[in-house]
Scaffold this motif. Structure first.
Motif, PDB file in Angstrom:
ATOM      1  N   LEU A 243       0.824  -1.209   0.000  1.00  0.00           N
ATOM      2  CA  LEU A 243       0.000   0.000   0.000  1.00  0.00           C
ATOM      3  C   LEU A 243       0.859   1.259   0.000  1.00  0.00           C
ATOM      4  CD1 LEU A 243      -2.954  -0.876   2.417  1.00  0.00           C
ATOM      5  CD2 LEU A 243      -3.016  -0.671  -0.082  1.00  0.00           C
ATOM      6  N   ASP A 244       1.981   1.217   0.708  1.00  0.00           N
ATOM      7  CA  ASP A 244       2.886   2.357   0.725  1.00  0.00           C
ATOM      8  C   ASP A 244       3.486   2.571  -0.663  1.00  0.00           C
ATOM      9  OD1 ASP A 244       4.454   4.461   1.698  1.00  0.00           O
ATOM     10  OD2 ASP A 244       6.126   3.125   2.126  1.00  0.00           O
ATOM     11  N   ILE A 245       3.913   1.482  -1.298  1.00  0.00           N
ATOM     12  CA  ILE A 245       4.460   1.570  -2.656  1.00  0.00           C
ATOM     13  C   ILE A 245       3.404   2.105  -3.618  1.00  0.00           C
ATOM     14  CG2 ILE A 245       5.366   0.220  -4.589  1.00  0.00           C
ATOM     15  CD1 ILE A 245       6.531  -1.695  -2.459  1.00  0.00           C
ATOM     16  N   LEU A 246       2.172   1.613  -3.466  1.00  0.00           N
ATOM     17  CA  LEU A 246       1.069   2.057  -4.312  1.00  0.00           C
ATOM     18  C   LEU A 246       0.897   3.567  -4.239  1.00  0.00           C
ATOM     19  CD1 LEU A 246      -1.560   1.740  -5.973  1.00  0.00           C
ATOM     20  CD2 LEU A 246      -2.707   1.098  -3.853  1.00  0.00           C
ATOM     21  N   GLN A 247       0.878   4.103  -3.027  1.00  0.00           N
ATOM     22  CA  GLN A 247       0.686   5.546  -2.868  1.00  0.00           C
ATOM     23  C   GLN A 247       1.861   6.338  -3.435  1.00  0.00           C
ATOM     24  OE1 GLN A 247      -1.367   6.729   1.053  1.00  0.00           O
ATOM     25  NE2 GLN A 247      -0.543   4.708   1.525  1.00  0.00           N
ATOM     26  N   GLN A 248       3.067   5.821  -3.249  1.00  0.00           N
ATOM     27  CA  GLN A 248       4.239   6.515  -3.755  1.00  0.00           C
ATOM     28  C   GLN A 248       4.249   6.562  -5.283  1.00  0.00           C
ATOM     29  OE1 GLN A 248       6.675   8.133  -2.006  1.00  0.00           O
ATOM     30  NE2 GLN A 248       5.438   7.777  -0.192  1.00  0.00           N
ATOM     31  N   ILE A 249       3.939   5.425  -5.904  1.00  0.00           N
ATOM     32  CA  ILE A 249       3.898   5.395  -7.370  1.00  0.00           C
ATOM     33  C   ILE A 249       2.790   6.297  -7.898  1.00  0.00           C
ATOM     34  CG2 ILE A 249       3.398   3.943  -9.383  1.00  0.00           C
ATOM     35  CD1 ILE A 249       4.820   1.652  -8.030  1.00  0.00           C
ATOM     36  N   ARG A 250       1.622   6.212  -7.258  1.00  0.00           N
ATOM     37  CA  ARG A 250       0.481   6.994  -7.742  1.00  0.00           C
ATOM     38  C   ARG A 250       0.717   8.491  -7.601  1.00  0.00           C
ATOM     39  NH1 ARG A 250      -1.085   5.371 -11.116  1.00  0.00           N
ATOM     40  NH2 ARG A 250      -2.509   3.654 -10.691  1.00  0.00           N
ATOM     41  N   SER A 251       1.578   8.902  -6.672  1.00  0.00           N
ATOM     42  CA  SER A 251       1.844  10.326  -6.493  1.00  0.00           C
ATOM     43  C   SER A 251       2.671  10.907  -7.631  1.00  0.00           C
ATOM     44  CB  SER A 251       2.564  10.567  -5.157  1.00  0.00           C
ATOM     45  OG  SER A 251       3.897  10.072  -5.198  1.00  0.00           O
TER      46      SER A 251
END
Length: 234
Positions: A62-70
């Motif tokens: 989930l952390d990776i997801l948010q970082q990529i999506r940003s």
């Protein structure tokens, strides 16, 4: 080659199985098994889709997801053994395009990958257009500054939420383009559209209340009934 995939999966057996199968479908894949390495690898190359496990060593999915999506609108498909409604909702709300639970069918996975890439190709705005270097955008009496996220009308600043600003910027950047609700969901919410018209309707109403002289007879945000929205001829 149909596309390049980044597979973020700590189970080497699953990662290799997916990579081998997708190679037969004419996809090239890179496998990363550690959460801490995932972002560095994503930023080091260009990918058409990310397959992301939620439970990873080093850093959570989930952390990776948010970082990529940003930093990117690349399609992200979660592949996880955490098959419950809360995890699915979190993943989708944080910006994932799709979610498939383990164990899964490789045929279904391939179909979901192809569909996600197709949607991104159909609905995405080219990066050069999405982040113009030309500076201020204008439409009628509105001035939109993509760098400072500021909107002015007749010189007076208008306070918009992040979503309202993104919607207005899309319309002003592409004044002849019509955006369906599905396209807006994909571009502004980075999410799959499930027919939640109320969410978009509320944002459009609030945006009109802030930028229109007469919200009941809008000049800037025009509805094409049964199709979508576009910038008015201002």
């Amino acid at each position: 080659m149909k596309g390049k995939l980044l597979i973020i999966e700590d189970d080497a057996g699953i990662g290799g199985m997916v990579s081998d199968y997708m190679a037969k479908e004419d996809y090239c894949s890179r496998i990363v098994e550690d959460g801490n390495e995932a972002l560095a690898q994503f930023q080091s190359d260009a990918y058409d889709l990310v397959l992301l496990d939620l439970m990873l060593p080093g850093r959570s999915g989930l952390d990776i997801l948010q970082q990529i999506r940003s930093i990117s609108r690349v399609p992200i498909l979660i592949v996880s053994a955490k098959d419950n409604e809360v995890d699915k909702a979190l993943g989708l709300r944080f910006g994932a395009d799709d979610y498939i639970a383990k164990p899964f069918s490789l045929i279904e996975l391939s179909a979901r990958i192809e569909a996600s890439i197709r949607r991104a190709t159909q609905y995405s705005v080219p990066e050069a257009a999405a982040s113009p270097a030309a500076g201020l955008l204008t439409a009628g009496e509105l001035t939109v500054d993509p760098d400072s996220f500021m909107v002015r009308k007749r010189g007076e600043e208008i306070k918009l939420t992040a979503k309202e600003f993104q919607i207005l910027k899309l319309l002003v950047q592409h004044p002849t383009r019509v955006y369906t609700k599905a396209m807006l969901y994909q571009l502004v919410w980075n999410d799959e559209y499930y027919g939640d018209e109320n969410l978009i309707n509320v944002h459009m109403r609030r945006l009109r209340e802030k930028i229109e002289d007469d919200p009941s007879s809008p000049r800037y945000v025009v509805t094409l009934w049964g199709i979508g929205y576009r910038l008015g001829e201002v």
